[in-house]
Design a protein around this motif. Structure first.
Motif, mmCIF file in Angstrom:
data_model
loop_
_atom_site.group_PDB
_atom_site.id
_atom_site.type_symbol
_atom_site.label_atom_id
_atom_site.label_comp_id
_atom_site.label_asym_id
_atom_site.label_seq_id
_atom_site.Cartn_x
_atom_site.Cartn_y
_atom_site.Cartn_z
ATOM 1 N N ALA A 1 0.867 -1.176 0.000
ATOM 2 C CA ALA A 1 0.000 0.000 0.000
ATOM 3 C C ALA A 1 0.898 1.218 0.000
ATOM 4 N N ARG A 2 0.446 2.278 -0.685
ATOM 5 C CA ARG A 2 1.240 3.503 -0.791
ATOM 6 C C ARG A 2 0.328 4.694 -0.565
ATOM 7 N N ARG A 3 0.782 5.619 0.280
ATOM 8 C CA ARG A 3 0.040 6.845 0.563
ATOM 9 C C ARG A 3 0.944 8.036 0.260
ATOM 10 N N VAL A 4 0.424 9.022 -0.442
ATOM 11 C CA VAL A 4 1.206 10.187 -0.849
ATOM 12 C C VAL A 4 0.634 11.432 -0.204
ATOM 13 N N GLU A 5 1.495 12.200 0.458
ATOM 14 C CA GLU A 5 1.140 13.499 1.014
ATOM 15 C C GLU A 5 2.225 14.486 0.608
ATOM 16 N N THR B 1 4.629 7.083 1.463
ATOM 17 C CA THR B 1 4.839 6.066 2.485
ATOM 18 C C THR B 1 4.342 4.732 1.945
ATOM 19 N N TRP B 2 5.260 3.767 1.876
ATOM 20 C CA TRP B 2 4.951 2.431 1.386
ATOM 21 C C TRP B 2 4.954 1.456 2.559
ATOM 22 N N GLU B 3 3.981 0.568 2.595
ATOM 23 C CA GLU B 3 3.997 -0.571 3.508
ATOM 24 C C GLU B 3 3.962 -1.843 2.675
ATOM 25 N N LEU B 4 4.901 -2.739 2.937
ATOM 26 C CA LEU B 4 5.050 -3.971 2.164
ATOM 27 C C LEU B 4 4.969 -5.186 3.083
ATOM 28 N N ALA B 5 4.290 -6.222 2.635
ATOM 29 C CA ALA B 5 4.277 -7.520 3.302
ATOM 30 C C ALA B 5 4.799 -8.543 2.296
ATOM 31 N N ILE B 6 5.948 -9.148 2.613
ATOM 32 C CA ILE B 6 6.680 -9.964 1.642
ATOM 33 C C ILE B 6 6.709 -11.422 2.086
ATOM 34 N N ARG B 7 6.262 -12.302 1.229
ATOM 35 C CA ARG B 7 6.413 -13.738 1.453
ATOM 36 C C ARG B 7 7.780 -14.181 0.931
ATOM 37 N N LEU B 8 8.395 -15.126 1.610
ATOM 38 C CA LEU B 8 9.700 -15.631 1.189
ATOM 39 C C LEU B 8 9.557 -17.032 0.599
ATOM 40 N N PHE B 9 10.346 -17.289 -0.459
ATOM 41 C CA PHE B 9 10.316 -18.581 -1.136
ATOM 42 C C PHE B 9 11.734 -19.118 -1.294
ATOM 43 N N LYS B 10 11.840 -20.438 -1.262
ATOM 44 C CA LYS B 10 13.136 -21.089 -1.428
ATOM 45 C C LYS B 10 13.637 -20.949 -2.860
ATOM 46 N N ASP B 11 14.929 -21.252 -3.062
ATOM 47 C CA ASP B 11 15.529 -21.057 -4.381
ATOM 48 C C ASP B 11 15.120 -22.115 -5.398
#
Length: 244
Positions: A160-164, A169-179
């Motif tokens: 999500a990104r909010r601009v003022e 301001t960015w908020e990120l939720a990242i899933r991790l994956f194996k190689d």
């Protein structure tokens, strides 16, 4: 004498055959959150209030820039499901000229997140040994696949990104994956836990209206003249250590 030489040769063979571990430079401790942040660009949650700011200030590409043109910083948190990243970007012009997310995505303004799930380092340009996620202003997530073609990985990162004014301001939720991640296959995200080390770097592609990005600003110092190595070599990533 022959026996001693044989032992020496065997020791050399074993030593020469060992792989070099990635250096744990820019070691950052990341604290766990008991409550996941709401992805709304407001950053009001306790996990963000408790986390430390880290600078986004290494100019990997482009001429020197002014503070008014660009300034960046970030925070980190985690739970069992996601690595969370809060990014604040001060940028006087947000540029998104290419509506096709798979065309020259690096030349528009975007946040780039580099993730090496097992902190192993090494080359990853055309493999999933590590990921170089480009998160566009519209939320699309792009990286190169092993077949050397760009693909969307929107299910890997929620944002999500909010601009003022000039502040995004960015908020990120990242899933991790194996190689061993397989495009088009069934892939299970890696659960996060205390003590885990993750290769990590953050960057921002800044373009104020040129045909190509004008600056590429990262979170990690890269020695030598060629600073733009993150999309190829995970050895330059920093290291996150997850703690409760």
């Amino acid at each position: 004498m022959k026996y001693a030489m044989l032992i020496l040769a065997m020791a050399c063979a074993v030593s020469c055959g060992k792989s070099t571990d990635k250096e744990n430079h820019q070691l950052l401790v990341v604290k766990k959150t008991s409550t996941p942040p709401t992805l709304d660009g407001l950053a009001t949650e306790t996990c963000w209030n408790m986390a430390a700011w880290h600078p986004l200030d290494q100019n990997w590409l482009g001429d020197a820039y002014t503070f008014d043109d660009f300034n960046g910083r970030y925070k980190l948190s985690w739970d069992e499901d996601y690595l969370y990243v809060l990014v604040e970007i001060t940028d006087d012009i947000l540029y998104d000229a290419r509506k096709d997310p798979l065309k020259l995505w690096w030349d528009d303004d975007c946040v780039e997140v580099f993730i090496d799930e097992d902190n192993s380092g090494g080359l990853h340009q055309f493999s999933h040994n590590a990921f170089a996620y480009h998160i566009a202003l519209d939320g699309n997530v792009v990286d190169l696949a092993p077949d050397r073609e760009p693909r969307l990985y929107n299910d890997h990162i929620r944002s999500a990104r909010r601009v003022e004014g000039n502040l995004s301001t960015w908020e990120l939720a990242i899933r991790l994956f194996k190689d061993d991640y397989q495009d088009g296959g069934i892939n299970i995200p890696v659960p996060l836990k205390k003590g885990k080390k993750i290769g990590f770097a953050l960057a921002y592609c800044d373009n104020d209206g040129s045909t190509e990005r004008e600056n590429f600003v990262g979170s990690v110092f890269v020695p030598g003249e060629d600073k733009n190595q993150g999309w190829i070599n995970a050895d330059i990533f920093g290291t996150l250590v997850l703690e409760e």
